[in-house]
Enzyme design. Sequence first.
Site, PDB file in Angstrom:
ATOM      1  N   GLU A 148     120.586  -0.720 103.736  1.00 61.26           N
ATOM      2  CA  GLU A 148     121.181   0.466 104.349  1.00 61.26           C
ATOM      3  C   GLU A 148     121.200   0.404 105.881  1.00 61.26           C
ATOM      4  OE1 GLU A 148     119.120   3.836 102.636  1.00 61.26           O
ATOM      5  OE2 GLU A 148     120.388   3.737 100.863  1.00 61.26           O
ATOM      6  N   GLU A 328     122.604   1.636  94.330  1.00 55.76           N
ATOM      7  CA  GLU A 328     121.415   2.467  94.132  1.00 55.76           C
ATOM      8  C   GLU A 328     121.839   3.879  93.777  1.00 55.76           C
ATOM      9  OE1 GLU A 328     118.556   2.720  97.265  1.00 55.76           O
ATOM     10  OE2 GLU A 328     118.637   0.582  97.694  1.00 55.76           O
TER      11      GLU A 328
HETATM   12  C1  GLA Z   1     117.772   4.536  99.670  1.00 59.03           C
HETATM   13  C2  GLA Z   1     116.912   3.336  99.976  1.00 59.03           C
HETATM   14  C3  GLA Z   1     115.776   3.216  99.034  1.00 59.03           C
HETATM   15  C4  GLA Z   1     115.083   4.537  98.817  1.00 59.03           C
HETATM   16  C5  GLA Z   1     116.072   5.562  98.388  1.00 59.03           C
HETATM   17  C6  GLA Z   1     115.466   6.918  98.192  1.00 59.03           C
HETATM   18  O1  GLA Z   1     118.636   4.260  98.659  1.00 59.03           O
HETATM   19  O2  GLA Z   1     117.670   2.155  99.972  1.00 59.03           O
HETATM   20  O3  GLA Z   1     114.889   2.258  99.556  1.00 59.03           O
HETATM   21  O4  GLA Z   1     114.478   4.934 100.010  1.00 59.03           O
HETATM   22  O5  GLA Z   1     117.080   5.698  99.366  1.00 59.03           O
HETATM   23  O6  GLA Z   1     116.400   7.817  97.636  1.00 59.03           O
END
Ligand code: GLA
Length: 684
Positions: A148, A328
């Site tokens: 991210e 995700e």
């Molecule tokens: C993002 C991050 C994860 C986690 C989630 C929590 O997707 O990539 O590592 O922190 O958020 O919702």
Amino acid sequence: MWTDGRLCYGGDYNPEQWPARVWAEDVALMRRARVNLVTVGVFAWSRLEPTPGRYTFDWLDQVLDLLHDGGIRVALATPTASPPPWFSAAHPDALPVTADGIRLHHGSRDTYCAAAPAYRAAARRIAAALADRYAHHPALAGWRVHNEYGTTCHCPHAATAFRRWLVAHHGDLASLNDAWVTSFWSQHYTDWAQIGTPRATQYLANPGHLLDFRRFWSDTLRGAYAEQRDLLRAANPRLPVTTNFVLGDWVPVDHARWAAEVDLVAVDHYPSAVDIGAEEQTALVGDLARGWARHGATRRRDPAAPGTGPTPAADRADASAPVWLLMESAPNQIHTAGRMHTKEPGRMLRHSLAHVARGSHGAMFFQWRAPTGGAERFHSALVPHAGPDSRVFREAVALGAALARLAEVRGAVEASVALAVDAASGWALRHPGLPSRHLDHHEEAAAAHRGLWHAGYGCDVVVPGDPLDGYRLLVLPALYLADDATAGWIRAYVHGGGHLLATYLSGAADEHARVRLGGYPGALRDVLGVRAEEFHPLADDEQVDLSDGGTGRIWAETLRPAGAQVVTAYAGGLLDGAPAVTRHRYGAGTAWYLSTRPDEHTYRRLLAAAARTAGVGPVCPGAPDGVEAVRRRAGHRSWLFLLNHTDREHRVAARGVELLTGACVDEAVTLPPGGVAVLREQTG
Ligand code: GLA
């Protein structure tokens, strides 16, 4: 593809958080749930390189071998989103600095400045070490770089890099001064060294400065990604590389422009609404991700596009049927408004299939197993704290079986409406000093998308400049910034017979956020056949009445037709009788203008009217509101997804084979409350 043609199913797997004895159970449970892809090592830097240059790969060797033996493929992550304590201690200059000048400390994640040379060098080193060891490991399906991308920084390294970026983009100070309108408030620069990052200021900051800072970070983070990608690719050119995109106002990343750099657009999605809003957001994110994938594929075909290195052919998104991946999502909970809300039974499957319907090559989750400690210890997981004897894991098993039955689904998503989304317009409408704090390009896009979604129209997200062949209606949701090329793109589309629906402030400013003169909305006055002299932002709880019985929020304008016909007028108040919504013939097309944000019901009616004129119809005319219908087509084959988001049973006319049950459907499919169906359609 990442999973040899099957839809991807799995998620973030963090074996480093567990003793080795749990790993074998993990693999057995993954097999039971038909998990076929896991991301490993996202935050494992301190376990992979506990002291500078000393690597401890033994545990990862074992994990990858175990996964491989279990038939589970791996998206191996580079762990650069969380540098270890030794790195921060050795390089305090690489810790990030906020706009207030506060240097942040180690203790969370993402605590680095991506412009700091020491960070970049350490990131390259650990990525190279992983590439060296694992680029030919048989478990590897591909690489997931970092996590991210989205952090910014105001440290001296960032300021130096920002100045370099400004020189490259503006060429000379005269152009920069002109672009930023520095004659305002005595900000004229005479030396590049006078320019810093836009730190906290006494009063409003310069909009051009803020906008370029966002663009700079998008490019800088992209550079950080690209240097890791290039060295991973060099180690094994056959392995695809990607990174997971995160959405949010705080993210200074222009995902559309990044899309050409990744072999598969991967997106994390966590809805922020709990009711039907979660479904609306899911649909929008799916359309956004697919739009980025299409845009990336189109740019990659252009040899002049920057940063478009060779890509493993089999993993390239095809512009005519772009795929992407939900990398995700949260299995059983929605985290919003300060608490976690339970997704009721069946919703995890419905959310996952909503993404697959819109082109996701599977459904991945954060995370596989819920940890005992750490900041996110209560985040949802496919294997929750309760263990596999749980509702969540049983649903995970059912989802794996469902995805396995959908392997044949492919092809383009049917869409005749295009919705233009532009990162820079979103950033610029967030600046202070605008006439209202409620201006929001993304919320405006979401409002238009909601209307289209409820009406059942297929919608593609496009980026200004993308090809528009085949779309009957183009929607511009407060597309605030329009350079001359964008204005020309819109004009040519309508002139050639396209239908346009633009909402307030679209085209009001140029690419540097300088207001276009002569009346709003500057660049589009001729196409829309209107001219607005004044705007009248509304108070938080204020509404304006419209002559068709509807209401408007957020914004109103003193609009004069200049060729356009009035569709709806303001009723009462300052603007009584003045046009609110207009329609204009331009060339062979029609252009609608909304000078306010209509209430949901009125907005849907206007969209329906524009769609009717444009010849746009719903994907599945028999599907009631709340039953999402999405069709994918590949050649002469087609698949219809029907997702019942309501708490009532619905019967929808359809024919074909329902893939989840194998049942033949002759006339109609019955969808129980919350139920789903995927039909291989019978054609002819
Ligand atoms: C993002 C991050 C994860 C986690 C989630 C929590 O997707 O990539 O590592 O922190 O958020 O919702």
